[in-house]
Motif scaffolding. Sequence first.
Motif, mmCIF file in Angstrom:
data_model
loop_
_atom_site.group_PDB
_atom_site.id
_atom_site.type_symbol
_atom_site.label_atom_id
_atom_site.label_comp_id
_atom_site.label_asym_id
_atom_site.label_seq_id
_atom_site.Cartn_x
_atom_site.Cartn_y
_atom_site.Cartn_z
ATOM 1 N N SER A 192 1.000 -1.209 0.158
ATOM 2 C CA SER A 192 0.086 -0.120 0.033
ATOM 3 C C SER A 192 0.905 1.120 0.017
ATOM 4 O O SER A 192 1.838 1.394 0.817
ATOM 5 C CB SER A 192 -0.845 -0.013 1.200
ATOM 6 O OG SER A 192 -1.769 -0.941 1.185
ATOM 7 N N ILE A 193 0.508 2.151 -0.750
ATOM 8 C CA ILE A 193 1.524 3.492 -1.097
ATOM 9 C C ILE A 193 0.547 4.433 -1.180
ATOM 10 O O ILE A 193 -0.412 4.705 -1.982
ATOM 11 C CB ILE A 193 2.264 3.402 -2.456
ATOM 12 C CG1 ILE A 193 3.028 2.111 -2.525
ATOM 13 C CG2 ILE A 193 3.289 4.580 -2.504
ATOM 14 C CD1 ILE A 193 3.840 1.722 -3.908
ATOM 15 N N PHE A 194 0.745 5.524 -0.096
ATOM 16 C CA PHE A 194 -0.089 6.581 -0.138
ATOM 17 C C PHE A 194 0.730 7.978 -0.696
ATOM 18 O O PHE A 194 2.033 8.040 -0.281
ATOM 19 C CB PHE A 194 -0.508 6.948 1.269
ATOM 20 C CG PHE A 194 -1.627 6.064 1.601
ATOM 21 C CD1 PHE A 194 -2.997 6.161 1.462
ATOM 22 C CD2 PHE A 194 -1.379 4.637 2.311
ATOM 23 C CE1 PHE A 194 -3.927 5.148 1.759
ATOM 24 C CE2 PHE A 194 -2.245 4.080 2.694
ATOM 25 C CZ PHE A 194 -3.628 4.286 2.558
ATOM 26 N N LEU A 195 0.089 8.642 -1.487
ATOM 27 C CA LEU A 195 1.234 9.677 -2.228
ATOM 28 C C LEU A 195 0.433 11.011 -1.971
ATOM 29 O O LEU A 195 -0.764 11.132 -1.967
ATOM 30 C CB LEU A 195 1.309 9.425 -3.710
ATOM 31 C CG LEU A 195 1.910 8.286 -4.305
ATOM 32 C CD1 LEU A 195 1.769 8.329 -5.752
ATOM 33 C CD2 LEU A 195 3.417 8.464 -3.797
ATOM 34 N N LEU A 196 1.376 12.067 -1.729
ATOM 35 C CA LEU A 196 0.719 13.313 -1.494
ATOM 36 C C LEU A 196 0.859 14.036 -3.022
ATOM 37 O O LEU A 196 -0.202 14.876 -3.567
ATOM 38 C CB LEU A 196 1.739 14.341 -0.608
ATOM 39 C CG LEU A 196 1.590 14.045 0.780
ATOM 40 C CD1 LEU A 196 2.501 14.849 1.637
ATOM 41 C CD2 LEU A 196 0.120 13.691 1.314
ATOM 42 N N GLU A 197 1.845 13.500 -3.961
ATOM 43 C CA GLU A 197 1.898 14.077 -5.411
ATOM 44 C C GLU A 197 2.728 12.952 -5.999
ATOM 45 O O GLU A 197 3.586 12.232 -5.421
ATOM 46 C CB GLU A 197 2.259 15.611 -5.442
ATOM 47 C CG GLU A 197 3.345 15.771 -5.046
ATOM 48 C CD GLU A 197 3.922 17.466 -4.816
ATOM 49 O OE1 GLU A 197 4.823 17.564 -5.643
ATOM 50 O OE2 GLU A 197 2.866 18.035 -4.491
#
Length: 332
Positions: A243-248
């Motif tokens: 699981s990867i969470f990005l801001l941008e």
Amino acid sequence: MSPMELTPETKAAVVTQGLTKRFDRQGAVTNVDLSIAEGAVYGLMGPNGAGKTTLIRMLATAEEPTKGEIYLFGDRLVAGADNLRIKQYLGYLPDDYPLYEDLNVWDYLDYFARLYHLKNPGRRHRIQEVLELVQLTSKRHSRINSLSRGMKQRLSLARTIIHEPILLLLDEPVSGLDPLARQQFRDIIRVLQAAGMTILISSHVLSDLAELCTAIGVMELGCLVESTTLADLYNRLGQRTISIFLLEGVEQLQDCLKNQPGVEDWQINYDQGDQPNSAPGTHCSVIFSGSPEDSANLLRNLIYAGCRVSQFHCQQEDLESIFLKLGHQQVS
């Protein structure tokens, strides 16, 4: 199927060959070949009626096989014999073992210690030792009928190990216990394993088996359809997800994933900030078959590519999902 292979330096605590049990021509256990290494915690799973209890009862000498052989630490169980030497190895906790509710905790353990011919002062010391292990020292003078269900189960375990067995057979020991009681029971099992005891444990609470076991057996309709190490089971059938969470940096993320070893597929979801336990921004779920080094390289490449990563973590598919896969394989 053949028994789980043991390495040359590993001794077997349990070996069965062609083990079969029939009741009125109805097969409860059929042609089971099983190997359990010394010091292992072996989890036996399967639906109700799969034959788990019957198999454990045969290993515990509580049920005689219709045919087949059982060897415990190299000694063969002989049908119709007392097998006293082998029984000294065993501690057996059935799923419905009755307690003597009118006794207090100390007298209950003292009674069973006497049955195993433990003499004082060693008997008194052993009772104190097991009470400390199962965290019931403060309840030594309490009547059993005043104990909680979890305490009663820990007392049953204390009775099971009072004679210092080297093979522990536990049939659904955490059934019906609340989460705290299950955790306390698991902690005790870990202590026993660390002391060198070999443990076979059956359970419907698959998360408990995943936390405790080094090897797993799966029974279906009386047959042992799988017997392997837990690590091998996860490697063969378990799906890992990153699981990867990005801001941008979504475009850079996808470019990295296209060229990354171990990436099988991925799915991107936007605006996850309003979901529980999620970070704001973009969430990408990656199906991953690579090594831990590949995972570390992926994170490094994402950062070098300019992705602003707020969360990055790997998840192993749980044992329950793998168990369901095994069931589907047997049907097909």
